[in-house]
Write a protein that holds these residues in place. Structure first.
Motif, mmCIF file in Angstrom:
data_model
loop_
_atom_site.group_PDB
_atom_site.id
_atom_site.type_symbol
_atom_site.label_atom_id
_atom_site.label_comp_id
_atom_site.label_asym_id
_atom_site.label_seq_id
_atom_site.Cartn_x
_atom_site.Cartn_y
_atom_site.Cartn_z
ATOM 1 N N MET A 180 4.404 8.677 -20.467
ATOM 2 C CA MET A 180 5.633 8.682 -19.749
ATOM 3 C C MET A 180 6.065 7.321 -19.572
ATOM 4 S SD MET A 180 6.128 9.523 -15.823
ATOM 5 C CE MET A 180 5.361 7.857 -15.320
ATOM 6 N N TRP A 181 5.319 6.358 -19.566
ATOM 7 C CA TRP A 181 5.819 5.006 -19.403
ATOM 8 C C TRP A 181 6.220 4.441 -20.988
ATOM 9 C CZ3 TRP A 181 7.097 3.601 -14.838
ATOM 10 C CH2 TRP A 181 6.481 4.047 -13.704
ATOM 11 N N LEU A 182 5.518 5.108 -21.857
ATOM 12 C CA LEU A 182 6.077 4.781 -23.379
ATOM 13 C C LEU A 182 7.407 5.324 -23.713
ATOM 14 C CD1 LEU A 182 5.646 3.954 -26.374
ATOM 15 C CD2 LEU A 182 4.437 6.170 -26.603
ATOM 16 N N PHE A 183 7.767 6.356 -23.036
ATOM 17 C CA PHE A 183 9.100 7.035 -23.402
ATOM 18 C C PHE A 183 10.136 6.240 -22.622
ATOM 19 C CE2 PHE A 183 12.437 9.840 -21.666
ATOM 20 C CZ PHE A 183 12.955 10.355 -23.077
ATOM 21 N N ILE A 184 9.702 5.791 -21.110
ATOM 22 C CA ILE A 184 10.734 5.012 -20.640
ATOM 23 C C ILE A 184 10.913 4.015 -21.177
ATOM 24 C CG2 ILE A 184 11.018 4.018 -18.160
ATOM 25 C CD1 ILE A 184 9.550 6.364 -16.841
ATOM 26 N N SER A 185 9.829 3.111 -21.452
ATOM 27 C CA SER A 185 10.189 1.881 -22.374
ATOM 28 C C SER A 185 10.970 2.013 -23.610
ATOM 29 C CB SER A 185 8.552 1.133 -22.870
ATOM 30 O OG SER A 185 7.572 0.971 -21.827
ATOM 31 N N LEU A 186 10.607 3.231 -24.249
ATOM 32 C CA LEU A 186 11.359 3.277 -25.469
ATOM 33 C C LEU A 186 12.860 3.526 -25.387
ATOM 34 C CD1 LEU A 186 11.827 3.712 -28.496
ATOM 35 C CD2 LEU A 186 11.166 6.325 -28.232
ATOM 36 N N ALA A 187 13.235 4.418 -24.276
ATOM 37 C CA ALA A 187 14.585 4.664 -23.659
ATOM 38 C C ALA A 187 15.226 3.230 -23.308
ATOM 39 C CB ALA A 187 14.674 5.492 -22.704
ATOM 40 N N LEU A 188 14.583 2.415 -22.481
ATOM 41 C CA LEU A 188 15.118 1.040 -22.028
ATOM 42 C C LEU A 188 15.305 0.120 -23.104
ATOM 43 C CD1 LEU A 188 16.113 -0.478 -19.680
ATOM 44 C CD2 LEU A 188 13.723 -0.761 -19.008
ATOM 45 N N MET A 189 14.539 0.293 -24.212
ATOM 46 C CA MET A 189 14.646 -0.714 -25.349
ATOM 47 C C MET A 189 15.914 -0.282 -26.273
ATOM 48 S SD MET A 189 12.056 -1.518 -28.649
ATOM 49 C CE MET A 189 12.576 -0.132 -29.462
ATOM 50 N N VAL A 190 15.901 0.849 -26.070
ATOM 51 C CA VAL A 190 17.323 1.461 -27.037
ATOM 52 C C VAL A 190 18.509 1.211 -26.199
ATOM 53 C CG1 VAL A 190 18.378 3.279 -27.797
ATOM 54 C CG2 VAL A 190 16.078 3.272 -28.252
ATOM 55 N N VAL A 191 18.316 1.359 -25.063
ATOM 56 C CA VAL A 191 19.600 0.865 -24.202
ATOM 57 C C VAL A 191 20.075 -0.419 -24.395
ATOM 58 C CG1 VAL A 191 20.501 0.621 -21.913
ATOM 59 C CG2 VAL A 191 19.665 2.990 -22.649
ATOM 60 N N LEU A 192 18.845 -1.350 -24.196
ATOM 61 C CA LEU A 192 19.297 -2.931 -24.278
ATOM 62 C C LEU A 192 19.701 -3.300 -25.775
ATOM 63 C CD1 LEU A 192 16.129 -4.103 -22.187
ATOM 64 C CD2 LEU A 192 18.463 -4.308 -21.651
ATOM 65 N N LEU A 193 18.999 -2.705 -26.757
ATOM 66 C CA LEU A 193 19.472 -2.945 -28.012
ATOM 67 C C LEU A 193 20.960 -2.555 -28.241
ATOM 68 C CD1 LEU A 193 16.535 -2.202 -30.189
ATOM 69 C CD2 LEU A 193 17.512 -4.570 -30.053
ATOM 70 N N THR A 194 21.324 -1.454 -27.928
ATOM 71 C CA THR A 194 22.582 -0.831 -28.007
ATOM 72 C C THR A 194 23.261 -1.858 -27.389
ATOM 73 O OG1 THR A 194 21.655 1.376 -27.882
ATOM 74 C CG2 THR A 194 24.163 1.100 -27.577
ATOM 75 N N PHE A 195 23.254 -2.261 -26.174
ATOM 76 C CA PHE A 195 23.975 -3.366 -25.294
ATOM 77 C C PHE A 195 24.242 -4.669 -26.377
ATOM 78 C CE2 PHE A 195 24.923 -6.835 -22.569
ATOM 79 C CZ PHE A 195 25.822 -6.270 -21.650
ATOM 80 N N ALA A 196 23.143 -4.973 -27.006
ATOM 81 C CA ALA A 196 23.087 -6.237 -27.689
ATOM 82 C C ALA A 196 23.851 -6.110 -28.997
ATOM 83 C CB ALA A 196 21.719 -6.584 -27.979
ATOM 84 N N PHE A 197 23.838 -4.895 -29.531
ATOM 85 C CA PHE A 197 24.735 -4.640 -30.767
ATOM 86 C C PHE A 197 26.114 -4.374 -30.546
ATOM 87 C CE2 PHE A 197 20.775 -3.731 -32.854
ATOM 88 C CZ PHE A 197 20.818 -4.135 -34.031
ATOM 89 N N ILE A 198 26.497 -3.775 -29.393
ATOM 90 C CA ILE A 198 28.088 -3.292 -29.264
ATOM 91 C C ILE A 198 28.666 -4.073 -28.107
ATOM 92 C CG2 ILE A 198 27.346 -1.140 -30.299
ATOM 93 C CD1 ILE A 198 27.541 -0.113 -27.395
ATOM 94 N N PHE A 199 28.133 -4.641 -27.241
ATOM 95 C CA PHE A 199 28.882 -5.293 -26.020
ATOM 96 C C PHE A 199 29.786 -6.195 -26.528
ATOM 97 C CE2 PHE A 199 29.060 -8.480 -22.435
ATOM 98 C CZ PHE A 199 29.688 -7.746 -21.594
#
Length: 564
Positions: free
Chosen positions: A423-442
């Motif tokens: 469960m925490w692995l999935f939450i970590s993955l989701a948060l990492m993807v969100v932060l990476l997306t922010f880093a790429f497109i913001f």
């Protein structure tokens, strides 16, 4: 005729050469019960009940049985409700034929494991892998029961991997491994040992004792499990802290982005003069539309609006014979020069361009390659013009920092996976993807970029309600740019409004902008032809598993289940 005969023969042979799993069967194994009856002579009689649920046509099931080194599988038999079923053997896979469609069936398998029990001086053990990591099918509910040859209370039993902690020892010495769901790819060796005396007809196979070794290993497994659970709890606490901190960081990023946008909107409103329906020209029309459409304008549309803009500026002249003539080579922007080079140097003859020439030239593969190369240059130069106006704040330092922070999740996720904190692995993955997306497109618009966006948004939202009387008061240049914009954003409602106003003007006014009507005709012709020219063309399951070779279970044994 010989040609067709050969093709049919090859297709027929291909059907036999294709692997079995190429013909996918939709099924699940709802329940599996395995009973292993240990005999006094060391052999093991096994009965398996497999309940399959099929969706669609099927031909039967498969069972892979790879014996441990020194053991052998004999007398394999399959039946359903007392009826014998046809069985074939292929390497270590037994193929049980039982065709049907959309059914739930229960197949009983039975076989003997010769030398299945290993006899030591003090105890005899049944140490066996009924499946291994090569198995690709989930067992939804698995139970393995080991029966001693006689009632006894002297029992040592435990399992490995997915079988660990599932054993239950009954009063009569029967051991039940209630394993529940066993996913494909998992191992689950079982180990059960009884007093040597109840195997009176079996010869000693190992001249040594084993009781202390088994008890020691059992304790080691328990200690490892305790260490694992303790580490799992610690890493769960770490995950909660890291995820909480970085979730808060992400919320602060969102707040920062919102504040920057609000500040830009207020400043843009302050600096925006009284609006006219058609904004003043800040960038070229191709660059304006490319920016307005978030850089997703198709190449065909870019060519269309680029050519229309060159007609508006007087670089290209439209003549009545559907030809286009270069009048002025001098351009304001590099991409306009590139478009002239493409249309009147690469595609035209004697400075005269027509869409018939375009269609004819692009039949050649070499010309197609040239066309793609020149188009890429044209698109790149439009992007250069947009960038030159500095319409976005890139926030490079913040984005780099956010990207580096997001990558900290990678080692954390590896550890979470090791300790099965999914469960925490999935939450970590989701948060990492969100932060990476922010880093790429913001990025945020500058005030200049916001003003351009707002003014053309205003045009888009209000042009459909424009009265004819207001249209007549616009300059010819404004009307022409309005036509180019409505063509470029592919808004059918606005395009129809524009067409109506232009045609109405032609009927109502003695003097009208003839160039506007020529551009209107060009918008349709260019859109169809450039769209076709830039279009690219491209030429265009689960089943049974064969078990051969060595299994990954104890002693090289193993197996699995499937269907076909």
């Amino acid at each position: 005729m010989k040609k067709y005969t050969l093709l049919l023969l090859l297709a027929f042979i291909g059907c036999f050469l294709l692997p079995v799993h190429a013909f996918a069967v939709d099924f699940s194994i709802e329940e599996t019960k395995i009973d292993a009856f240990l005999q006094e002579n060391g052999m093991v009689h096994v009965t398996e009940l497999h309940t399959y649920e099929f969706d669609g046509d099927f031909n039967g099931i498969t069972r892979g049985l790879i014996p441990k080194k020194g053991a052998a599988i004999t007398d394999f038999n399959a039946q359903e409700n007392g009826k014998q079923l046809e069985v074939e053997k292929e390497d270590a896979t037994y193929i049980i034929h039982r065709p049907g469609e959309d059914e739930t069936i229960t197949i009983e398998l039975s076989y003997i494991i010769e030398n299945g029990v290993e006899v030591y001086e003090d105890m005899a053990q049944f140490y066996w892998p009924f499946f291994d990591s090569n198995n690709e099918t989930d067992y939804e509910n698995m139970t393995i029961t080991v029966h001693p040859p006689k009632t006894t209370s002297d029992v040592i039993a435990y399992g490995y991997h997915s079988a660990y902690g599932t054993e239950k020892i009954e009063n009569d010495g029967v051991v039940i491994f209630e394993m529940g769901l066993v996913e494909g790819g998992e191992k689950g060796n079982i180990r059960v040992a009884y007093d040597r005396d109840i195997f009176s007809a079996a010869s000693v196979t190992h001249n040594e004792t084993i009781r202390d070794k088994l008890l020691h290993e059992q304790q080691e497994l328990a200690d490892k499990e305790a260490d694992f659970l303790n580490a799992q709890k610690n890493w769960e606490n770490v995950a909660i802290i890291v995820i909480s901190v970085l979730s808060l960081y992400f919320l602060l990023l969102l707040f920062y982005a919102w504040r920057k946008r609000q500040a830009t909107l207020l400043e843009a409103e302050r600096q925006t003069p009284a609006r006219s329906i058609v904004p003043k020209e800040v960038m070229s029309m191709p660059a304006t539309i490319y920016y307005f459409r978030h850089f997703t304008t198709g190449l065909g549309d870019l060519l269309t609006i680029g050519m229309m803009d060159l007609v508006r500026k007087g670089n290209i002249e439209i003549r009545g014979d559907d030809t286009y003539h270069l009048i002025n080579k001098q351009t304001e922007h590099k991409h306009e020069g590139q478009l002239i080079h493409l249309l009147f140097r690469k595609l035209a003859e004697k400075g005269t361009f027509s869409f018939e020439q375009l269609e004819s030239l692009l039949k050649s593969s070499s010309n197609q390659q040239m066309f793609r190369t020149e188009l890429a240059k044209y698109q790149g130069l439009i992007m250069q013009e947009v960038k030159s106006h500095q319409l976005f704040n890139q926030h490079a330092k913040l984005r780099w920092f956010t990207g580096v922070v997001s990558l900290l999740f990678i080692p954390l996720m590896i550890v979470l996976g090791i300790y099965e904190l999914y469960m925490w692995l999935f939450i970590s993955l989701a948060l990492m993807v969100v932060l990476l997306t922010f880093a790429f497109i913001f990025k945020t618009r500058t005030v200049k970029g916001q003003i351009i966006k707002q003014e053309w948004d205003h045009f888009k939202n209000h042009f459909s309600g424009l009265e004819s009387s207001s249209w007549y008061t616009l300059s010819d240049d404004d009307k022409e740019r309005a036509l180019i914009f409505t063509t470029g954003i592919n808004d059918k409602k606005l395009a129809e409004k524009n067409r109506f106003l232009i045609n109405n003007q032609k009927d109502d006014q003695e003097e009208s902008d003839e160039l506007l009507f020529l551009m209107l005709a060009l918008s349709t012709t260019a859109h169809l032809n450039f769209g076709a020219a830039t279009q690219t063309y491209a030429e265009s399951g689960s089943g049974s598993t064969s078990y051969s070779g060595t299994g990954t279970g104890v002693g090289g044994g193993g197996g699995g289940s499937g269907a076909f």
